[in-house]
Design a protein around this motif. Structure first.
Motif, PDB file in Angstrom:
ATOM      1  N   ALA A  49     -75.723-109.531  -1.501  1.00  0.00           N
ATOM      2  CA  ALA A  49     -77.013-110.172  -1.306  1.00  0.00           C
ATOM      3  C   ALA A  49     -78.097-109.383  -2.030  1.00  0.00           C
ATOM      4  CB  ALA A  49     -77.320-110.268   0.184  1.00  0.00           C
ATOM      5  N   GLN A  50     -78.964-110.104  -2.711  1.00  0.00           N
ATOM      6  CA  GLN A  50     -80.022-109.451  -3.461  1.00  0.00           C
ATOM      7  C   GLN A  50     -81.082-108.898  -2.519  1.00  0.00           C
ATOM      8  OE1 GLN A  50     -80.324-108.789  -6.679  1.00  0.00           O
ATOM      9  NE2 GLN A  50     -82.306-107.820  -6.333  1.00  0.00           N
ATOM     10  N   GLU A 102     -86.236 -99.402  -5.944  1.00  0.00           N
ATOM     11  CA  GLU A 102     -85.034 -99.102  -5.161  1.00  0.00           C
ATOM     12  C   GLU A 102     -84.751-100.225  -4.156  1.00  0.00           C
ATOM     13  OE1 GLU A 102     -82.230 -97.750  -2.347  1.00  0.00           O
ATOM     14  OE2 GLU A 102     -84.309 -98.208  -1.844  1.00  0.00           O
ATOM     15  N   ARG A 103     -85.796-100.738  -3.542  1.00  0.00           N
ATOM     16  CA  ARG A 103     -85.639-101.799  -2.532  1.00  0.00           C
ATOM     17  C   ARG A 103     -85.127-103.099  -3.141  1.00  0.00           C
ATOM     18  NH1 ARG A 103     -91.046-104.499  -0.611  1.00  0.00           N
ATOM     19  NH2 ARG A 103     -90.622-105.531  -2.625  1.00  0.00           N
ATOM     20  N   ASP A 104     -85.675-103.487  -4.273  1.00  0.00           N
ATOM     21  CA  ASP A 104     -85.360-104.785  -4.860  1.00  0.00           C
ATOM     22  C   ASP A 104     -84.168-104.750  -5.803  1.00  0.00           C
ATOM     23  OD1 ASP A 104     -87.589-105.535  -3.482  1.00  0.00           O
ATOM     24  OD2 ASP A 104     -88.740-106.223  -5.216  1.00  0.00           O
ATOM     25  N   GLY A 105     -83.645-103.565  -6.094  1.00  0.00           N
ATOM     26  CA  GLY A 105     -82.523-103.454  -7.014  1.00  0.00           C
ATOM     27  C   GLY A 105     -81.184-103.339  -6.319  1.00  0.00           C
ATOM     28  N   PRO A 143     -86.324-112.969  -9.466  1.00  0.00           N
ATOM     29  CA  PRO A 143     -86.284-114.336  -8.942  1.00  0.00           C
ATOM     30  C   PRO A 143     -87.282-115.271  -9.613  1.00  0.00           C
ATOM     31  CG  PRO A 143     -87.393-112.892  -7.385  1.00  0.00           C
ATOM     32  CD  PRO A 143     -86.827-112.014  -8.450  1.00  0.00           C
ATOM     33  N   TYR A 144     -88.264-114.728 -10.295  1.00  0.00           N
ATOM     34  CA  TYR A 144     -89.241-115.570 -10.984  1.00  0.00           C
ATOM     35  C   TYR A 144     -88.597-116.381 -12.110  1.00  0.00           C
ATOM     36  CZ  TYR A 144     -93.371-113.265  -8.852  1.00  0.00           C
ATOM     37  OH  TYR A 144     -94.345-112.792  -7.997  1.00  0.00           O
ATOM     38  N   ALA A 202     -86.960-123.194  -8.471  1.00  0.00           N
ATOM     39  CA  ALA A 202     -86.293-122.987  -7.185  1.00  0.00           C
ATOM     40  C   ALA A 202     -86.984-121.927  -6.344  1.00  0.00           C
ATOM     41  CB  ALA A 202     -84.825-122.597  -7.410  1.00  0.00           C
ATOM     42  N   TYR A 203     -87.842-121.123  -6.979  1.00  0.00           N
ATOM     43  CA  TYR A 203     -88.530-120.051  -6.255  1.00  0.00           C
ATOM     44  C   TYR A 203     -89.948-120.442  -5.849  1.00  0.00           C
ATOM     45  CZ  TYR A 203     -89.122-115.142  -4.865  1.00  0.00           C
ATOM     46  OH  TYR A 203     -89.284-113.994  -4.133  1.00  0.00           O
TER      47      TYR A 203
END
Length: 223
Positions: A39-40, A93-96, A115-116, A188-189
């Motif tokens: 999961a991303q 770090e959080r989003d990777g 996600p963009y 979709a985002y």
């Protein structure tokens, strides 16, 4: 011939073959499960569309203010969050995924999904940390009257969905535009983006202009 019963030896052959085939299918399914992408990671989950619509309805609607006096320096960032880690490095770090950091907390390797636009990057230099509600937009929506301390909190806020790692070129194309002027290339985002935007403006009591509110309402109504 119809109704012919197979000899015991042949029945055993097909039974073993069926069992082997079943085991292979189960093994393949297990391997697919293990190799499926994790999961991303992402910013804090924004409110539901219905809650975002309620928040949007409560925001003050007024013409966008002037950019006079605006400077990014009036929104100090990136500040130290802990140890040697500043806000940018914390978000990277959080989003990777599989992010490796050096002793100075700089990301030296990892994988980042934007996600963009749906792009994946393997170098932190290809990724920008976007302020979902841009700093200049915030200034024109009420932040011009804030203290520098409050503007600093806004520019480094990890508690809401105000910061997100995205493709640098996409972030640069966004600039300081609001949703009436710009939405992520990946449709979709749009729903998530609108929910994030409204959450930030609601959390900080920022105003919206009529075109901005109309665009956000249209997106949220389709969520």
């Amino acid at each position: 011939m119809h109704g012919m019963r197979l000899p015991a030896s042949r029945r055993g052959f097909y039974a073993r073959r069926s069992t082997t085939l079943g085991a292979l299918i189960a093994l393949c399914a297990g391997l697919l499960f293990l190799s499926a992408p994790t999961a991303q990671a992402a910013p804090p989950t924004p409110p539901s569309a219905s809650t975002a619509r309620s928040y949007l309805a409560s925001l003050t609607v007024r013409a966008e203010g002037s950019s006079d006096g605006y400077s990014r320096d009036k929104f100090p960032h990136w500040i130290t969050q802990s140890g040697t880690c500043n806000t940018r490095e914390v978000v990277l770090e959080r989003d990777g995924t599989s992010v490796v950091q050096d002793s100075s907390c700089r990301a030296t390797s990892g994988r980042w999904y934007s996600p963009y636009d749906g792009a994946t990057w393997y170098a932190a230099s290809d990724v920008d940390i976007d302020h979902v509600v841009p700093l200049a937009e915030a200034w024109r929506s009420g932040a011009n009257s804030w203290t520098t301390s409050k503007r600093q909190s806004f520019a480094n806020d990890l508690s809401i969905a105000q910061l997100i790692a995205v493709t640098d070129n996409v972030n640069q194309s966004k600039g300081d535009k609001d949703p009436a002027e710009w939405m992520p290339p990946r449709s979709a985002y749009h729903c998530t983006y609108a929910r994030m935007w409204v959450w930030v403006k609601y959390s900080y009591g920022l105003s919206v202009d009529s075109a901005e509110k109309s665009r956000l309402g249209s997106v949220l109504s389709g969520c």
